[in-house]
Design an enzyme around this catalytic site. Structure first.
Site, PDB file in Angstrom:
ATOM      1  N   GLU A  45       0.841  -1.206   0.000  1.00  0.00           N
ATOM      2  CA  GLU A  45       0.000   0.000   0.000  1.00  0.00           C
ATOM      3  C   GLU A  45       0.873   1.253   0.000  1.00  0.00           C
ATOM      4  OE1 GLU A  45      -2.586   2.488   3.257  1.00  0.00           O
ATOM      5  OE2 GLU A  45      -2.252   0.352   3.575  1.00  0.00           O
ATOM      6  N   ASP A  49       0.879   3.818  -3.302  1.00  0.00           N
ATOM      7  CA  ASP A  49       0.481   5.214  -3.168  1.00  0.00           C
ATOM      8  C   ASP A  49       1.467   6.125  -3.894  1.00  0.00           C
ATOM      9  OD1 ASP A  49      -1.015   7.456  -1.828  1.00  0.00           O
ATOM     10  OD2 ASP A  49       0.928   7.744  -0.874  1.00  0.00           O
ATOM     11  N   ASP A 118      -7.080   1.046   0.331  1.00  0.00           N
ATOM     12  CA  ASP A 118      -5.747   0.534   0.636  1.00  0.00           C
ATOM     13  C   ASP A 118      -5.372  -0.618  -0.301  1.00  0.00           C
ATOM     14  OD1 ASP A 118      -5.621   2.338   2.701  1.00  0.00           O
ATOM     15  OD2 ASP A 118      -5.984   0.882   4.294  1.00  0.00           O
ATOM     16  N   GLU A 121      -4.333   0.509  -3.812  1.00  0.00           N
ATOM     17  CA  GLU A 121      -2.946   0.984  -3.834  1.00  0.00           C
ATOM     18  C   GLU A 121      -1.980  -0.196  -3.790  1.00  0.00           C
ATOM     19  OE1 GLU A 121      -3.528   5.336  -1.658  1.00  0.00           O
ATOM     20  OE2 GLU A 121      -2.879   3.604  -0.474  1.00  0.00           O
TER      21      GLU A 121
END
EC number: 3.1.26.3
Length: 228
Positions: A45, A49, A118, A121
């Site tokens: 995650e 991102d 989450d 990502e």
């Protein structure tokens, strides 16, 4: 590695067939079911991102060659925020293949915005680790599609709008307080109160403080005159 029919179908919806499917399986593993031999997706995650952020920054610069930083930043925020990631996750039915603990499944974890955001990502990170940045960029641009060119020039979030509403009327900044916290450590639920100097208040509950604050601000804005 032999994969389930559901995982194969998800890869088709995602638009990427993994050479190393174990990366995808890790991206789909929520902390509620992780073990030392089956790590969760939190590190992915973190990476995803950053990959998403770079892709969106490049795409926005290419889409509008005259926009100033002050115009690009809110558009960027609108495209990379957890809510948007969760929308993309729902569009490809990511929730159907999430690996969740029993308690999280019972509580509706496959539909929770924070978990979906989450995981989206994390899946981006898995694509990046599997095939590199260019492939990850192509997947992201396909999934985000028209959102990139259609994102509003004024994509300020609810907290920013509420702050501007208060400042325009000579008030102090909105005050956010944590009213309650519940749920297990790996999936806490926060209740946030927001109050203005004039006494107006609202409350919201979500799976992260940031999300709860945004929803509380949005709820309070609904009670007020919207800023110009």
């Amino acid at each position: 590695m032999k994969l389930s029919r559901e995982i194969n179908a998800f890869m088709q919806r995602l638009g990427h067939e993994f050479d190393r499917p174990e990366l995808l399986l890790r991206a789909l593993t929520h902390p509620s079911i992780a073990t030392p031999a089956r790590p969760d997706n939190q590190r992915f995650e973190f990476l995803g991102d950053r990959v998403l952020g770079l892709v969106m920054a490049e795409a926005l610069l290419a889409a509008d060659k005259t926009a100033r930083e002050g115009q690009l930043a809110p558009r960027f925020n609108a495209l990379v925020r957890k809510e948007t990631c969760a929308e993309i996750a729902r569009a490809i039915d990511l929730g159907a293949v999430l690996r969740l603990g029993r308690s999280e499944m019972i509580s509706g974890g496959r539909r929770k915005q924070a978990i979906l955001g989450d995981a989206m990502e994390a899946v981006i990170a898995a694509v990046y680790l599997d095939s590199g940045f260019n492939v990850a960029r192509d997947v992201i641009l396909t999934l985000w599609g028209d959102r990139i060119t259609q994102v509003e020039a004024d994509s300020r979030d609810a907290k920013t709008l509420l702050q501007e509403w208060a400042q325009a009327r000579g008030m102090a900044l909105p005050d956010y307080t944590e009213a309650a916290r519940s749920g297990p450590d790996h999936a806490p639920v926060f209740t946030i109160d927001v109050r203005l100097e004039n006494g107006a208040t609202a409350q919201a509950t979500a799976g992260s403080k940031r999300q709860a604050e945004q929803q509380a601000a949005s709820a309070l804005l609904a009670l007020l005159d919207r800023p110009e």
